[in-house]
Write a protein that holds these residues in place. Structure first.
Motif, PDB file in Angstrom:
ATOM      1  N   TYR A  93       0.856  -1.185   0.000  1.00 54.52           N
ATOM      2  CA  TYR A  93       0.000   0.000   0.000  1.00 54.52           C
ATOM      3  C   TYR A  93       0.890   1.232   0.000  1.00 54.52           C
ATOM      4  N   VAL A  94       0.593   2.114  -0.925  1.00 58.09           N
ATOM      5  CA  VAL A  94       1.487   3.246  -1.171  1.00 58.09           C
ATOM      6  C   VAL A  94       1.124   4.459  -0.321  1.00 58.09           C
ATOM      7  N   TYR A  95      -0.156   4.671  -0.155  1.00 65.59           N
ATOM      8  CA  TYR A  95      -0.628   5.873   0.521  1.00 65.59           C
ATOM      9  C   TYR A  95      -1.172   5.515   1.897  1.00 65.59           C
ATOM     10  N   TRP A  96      -0.784   6.327   2.888  1.00 63.45           N
ATOM     11  CA  TRP A  96      -1.161   6.052   4.267  1.00 63.45           C
ATOM     12  C   TRP A  96      -1.660   7.313   4.943  1.00 63.45           C
ATOM     13  N   GLY A  97      -2.650   7.105   5.806  1.00 60.85           N
ATOM     14  CA  GLY A  97      -3.059   8.174   6.683  1.00 60.85           C
ATOM     15  C   GLY A  97      -2.342   8.043   8.015  1.00 60.85           C
ATOM     16  N   GLN A  98      -2.511   9.047   8.852  1.00 63.30           N
ATOM     17  CA  GLN A  98      -1.957   8.943  10.187  1.00 63.30           C
ATOM     18  C   GLN A  98      -2.824   7.956  10.977  1.00 63.30           C
ATOM     19  N   GLY A  99      -2.303   7.384  11.996  1.00 64.91           N
ATOM     20  CA  GLY A  99      -3.053   6.409  12.767  1.00 64.91           C
ATOM     21  C   GLY A  99      -4.024   7.064  13.725  1.00 64.91           C
ATOM     22  N   THR A 100      -5.021   6.277  14.114  1.00 65.63           N
ATOM     23  CA  THR A 100      -5.947   6.707  15.149  1.00 65.63           C
ATOM     24  C   THR A 100      -6.016   5.598  16.187  1.00 65.63           C
ATOM     25  N   GLN A 101      -5.851   5.976  17.446  1.00 65.27           N
ATOM     26  CA  GLN A 101      -5.744   4.991  18.518  1.00 65.27           C
ATOM     27  C   GLN A 101      -7.120   4.494  18.931  1.00 65.27           C
ATOM     28  N   VAL A 102      -7.243   3.184  19.005  1.00 65.00           N
ATOM     29  CA  VAL A 102      -8.434   2.544  19.554  1.00 65.00           C
ATOM     30  C   VAL A 102      -7.994   1.739  20.765  1.00 65.00           C
ATOM     31  N   THR A 103      -8.580   2.044  21.909  1.00 65.47           N
ATOM     32  CA  THR A 103      -8.263   1.332  23.142  1.00 65.47           C
ATOM     33  C   THR A 103      -9.554   0.774  23.715  1.00 65.47           C
ATOM     34  N   VAL A 104      -9.544  -0.538  23.931  1.00 69.55           N
ATOM     35  CA  VAL A 104     -10.730  -1.212  24.462  1.00 69.55           C
ATOM     36  C   VAL A 104     -10.376  -1.781  25.824  1.00 69.55           C
TER      37      VAL A 104
END
Length: 122
Positions: A109-120
């Motif tokens: 995958y060439v294009y990436w967004g910034q991450g978003t944290q998911v905490t459960v």
């Protein structure tokens, strides 16, 4: 550009909806994917969608709980996550690649967004 949002801190059994807004390109020939990377783990493909035909992929651990969808008018991909479990805790990334194949390998995958944290929490 890909812009991910929607993460947060929730309890087990709760739901979250992630969004990935894509700008700067026409998406008809793209696959948009959600990856996640938990603490000390490899980045793994969670779900993906072929923009033109809407074909979807889910990794086994999220089948029946997560739903990927797209909004053509808004150039946005969503990941509805229900019945969340502590093992879903990770940083979630959206990514894009031109073509029609779903690859587990994030290097495809060439294009990436910034991450978003998911905490459960349990």
């Amino acid at each position: 550009q890909l812009q991910a949002s929607g993460g947060g801190l929730v309890q087990a059994g709760d739901s979250l909806k992630l969004s990935c807004a894509v700008s700067g390109r026409a998406l008809s020939s793209y696959v948009i994917a959600w990856f996640r990377q938990g603490p000390g783990k490899e980045r793994e493909l969670v779900s993906a969608i072929r923009w033109k035909h809407g074909n979807k992929y889910y990794t086994d651990s999220v089948k029946g709980r997560f739903t990927i969808s797209r909004d053509n008018a808004r150039n946005t991909v969503f990941l509805q996550m229900n019945t969340l479990k502590p093992e879903d805790t990770a940083v979630y990334f959206c990514a894009a690649r031109e073509g029609s194949l779903f690859y587990n390998d994030h290097n495809r995958y060439v294009y990436w967004g910034q991450g978003t944290q998911v905490t459960v929490s349990s």
